[in-house]
Scaffold this motif. Structure first.
Motif, PDB file in Angstrom:
ATOM      1  N   ALA A  12       0.838  -1.198   0.000  1.00 53.28           N
ATOM      2  CA  ALA A  12       0.000   0.000   0.000  1.00 53.28           C
ATOM      3  C   ALA A  12       0.869   1.243   0.000  1.00 53.28           C
ATOM      4  O   ALA A  12       2.011   1.222   0.453  1.00 53.28           O
ATOM      5  CB  ALA A  12      -0.909   0.003   1.226  1.00 53.28           C
ATOM      6  N   SER A  13       0.306   2.307  -0.513  1.00 56.35           N
ATOM      7  CA  SER A  13       0.966   3.598  -0.389  1.00 56.35           C
ATOM      8  C   SER A  13      -0.059   4.585   0.135  1.00 56.35           C
ATOM      9  O   SER A  13      -1.261   4.447  -0.106  1.00 56.35           O
ATOM     10  CB  SER A  13       1.556   4.068  -1.722  1.00 56.35           C
ATOM     11  N   PHE A  14       0.428   5.540   0.863  1.00 55.60           N
ATOM     12  CA  PHE A  14      -0.443   6.571   1.392  1.00 55.60           C
ATOM     13  C   PHE A  14       0.304   7.888   1.488  1.00 55.60           C
ATOM     14  O   PHE A  14       1.526   7.930   1.470  1.00 55.60           O
ATOM     15  CB  PHE A  14      -1.068   6.196   2.738  1.00 55.60           C
ATOM     16  N   ILE A  15      -0.469   8.964   1.539  1.00 53.50           N
ATOM     17  CA  ILE A  15       0.091  10.299   1.697  1.00 53.50           C
ATOM     18  C   ILE A  15       0.004  10.660   3.162  1.00 53.50           C
ATOM     19  O   ILE A  15      -1.049  10.527   3.785  1.00 53.50           O
ATOM     20  CB  ILE A  15      -0.686  11.339   0.863  1.00 53.50           C
ATOM     21  N   VAL A  16       1.111  11.123   3.697  1.00 54.28           N
ATOM     22  CA  VAL A  16       1.150  11.607   5.070  1.00 54.28           C
ATOM     23  C   VAL A  16       1.172  13.134   5.003  1.00 54.28           C
ATOM     24  O   VAL A  16       2.020  13.720   4.341  1.00 54.28           O
ATOM     25  CB  VAL A  16       2.407  11.091   5.812  1.00 54.28           C
ATOM     26  N   HIS A  17       0.220  13.772   5.677  1.00 52.29           N
ATOM     27  CA  HIS A  17       0.180  15.226   5.781  1.00 52.29           C
ATOM     28  C   HIS A  17       0.709  15.591   7.162  1.00 52.29           C
ATOM     29  O   HIS A  17       0.252  15.036   8.166  1.00 52.29           O
ATOM     30  CB  HIS A  17      -1.250  15.742   5.609  1.00 52.29           C
ATOM     31  N   TYR A  18       1.666  16.508   7.202  1.00 58.52           N
ATOM     32  CA  TYR A  18       2.325  16.825   8.470  1.00 58.52           C
ATOM     33  C   TYR A  18       2.781  18.283   8.486  1.00 58.52           C
ATOM     34  O   TYR A  18       2.806  18.959   7.456  1.00 58.52           O
ATOM     35  CB  TYR A  18       3.516  15.892   8.690  1.00 58.52           C
ATOM     36  N   GLN A  19       3.156  18.746   9.671  1.00 57.16           N
ATOM     37  CA  GLN A  19       3.700  20.096   9.830  1.00 57.16           C
ATOM     38  C   GLN A  19       5.044  20.153   9.124  1.00 57.16           C
ATOM     39  O   GLN A  19       5.928  19.347   9.415  1.00 57.16           O
ATOM     40  CB  GLN A  19       3.880  20.436  11.308  1.00 57.16           C
ATOM     41  N   PRO A  20       5.213  21.081   8.186  1.00 54.52           N
ATOM     42  CA  PRO A  20       6.456  21.137   7.408  1.00 54.52           C
ATOM     43  C   PRO A  20       7.728  21.252   8.254  1.00 54.52           C
ATOM     44  O   PRO A  20       8.762  20.714   7.879  1.00 54.52           O
ATOM     45  CB  PRO A  20       6.271  22.380   6.538  1.00 54.52           C
ATOM     46  N   ASP A  21       7.650  21.897   9.400  1.00 58.89           N
ATOM     47  CA  ASP A  21       8.848  22.032  10.235  1.00 58.89           C
ATOM     48  C   ASP A  21       9.240  20.721  10.926  1.00 58.89           C
ATOM     49  O   ASP A  21      10.282  20.636  11.559  1.00 58.89           O
ATOM     50  CB  ASP A  21       8.677  23.149  11.265  1.00 58.89           C
ATOM     51  N   GLN A  22       8.433  19.677  10.756  1.00 55.15           N
ATOM     52  CA  GLN A  22       8.704  18.369  11.355  1.00 55.15           C
ATOM     53  C   GLN A  22       9.300  17.373  10.354  1.00 55.15           C
ATOM     54  O   GLN A  22       9.351  16.179  10.618  1.00 55.15           O
ATOM     55  CB  GLN A  22       7.405  17.785  11.938  1.00 55.15           C
ATOM     56  N   ASP A  23       9.761  17.871   9.199  1.00 52.86           N
ATOM     57  CA  ASP A  23      10.219  16.986   8.125  1.00 52.86           C
ATOM     58  C   ASP A  23      11.325  16.033   8.563  1.00 52.86           C
ATOM     59  O   ASP A  23      11.232  14.827   8.348  1.00 52.86           O
ATOM     60  CB  ASP A  23      10.672  17.813   6.921  1.00 52.86           C
ATOM     61  N   GLU A  24      12.369  16.541   9.176  1.00 48.20           N
ATOM     62  CA  GLU A  24      13.487  15.671   9.588  1.00 48.20           C
ATOM     63  C   GLU A  24      13.068  14.677  10.665  1.00 48.20           C
ATOM     64  O   GLU A  24      13.422  13.501  10.601  1.00 48.20           O
ATOM     65  CB  GLU A  24      14.664  16.515  10.061  1.00 48.20           C
TER      66      GLU A  24
END
Length: 101
Positions: A12-24
């Protein structure tokens, strides 16, 4: 009779939406989750990442999604693809390399 493993593989694949400042921090956390493979951050915009997951059944995939959704800074996950293959198909190379003469 010997156990030869699960009769099917779920991918499966999915899109994770998150706060951009939490990328690392998100990438580190995703790399620590079993059978999860994060893809590079979305070049179309910050705060989105595609994740691929493989497991023995659909429940396993959903459990991994819940783990990801519970990570700090994650707004949610949306499944965009789900495929079920038997283990024989999964072990075969799906695309063969074409060599020019």
């Amino acid at each position: 009779m010997t156990d030869v493993g699960p009769p099917e593989v779920h991918i499966a694949s999915f899109i994770v939406h998150y706060q951009p400042d939490q990328d690392e921090a998100l990438e580190l956390a995703l790399n620590g989750i079993e059978q999860v493979e994060p893809q590079p951050a979305d070049p179309a915009g910050p705060g989105k990442r595609i994740v691929i997951c493989e497991g023995p059944h659909q429940g396993y995939i959903l459990d991994q999604m819940e783990v990801i959704e519970s990570l700090p800074g994650v707004y949610g996950c949306s499944m965009v693809y789900h495929e079920v293959m038997n283990t024989r198909e999964a072990d075969q190379q799906m695309i063969t390399e074409v060599k020019s003469a």
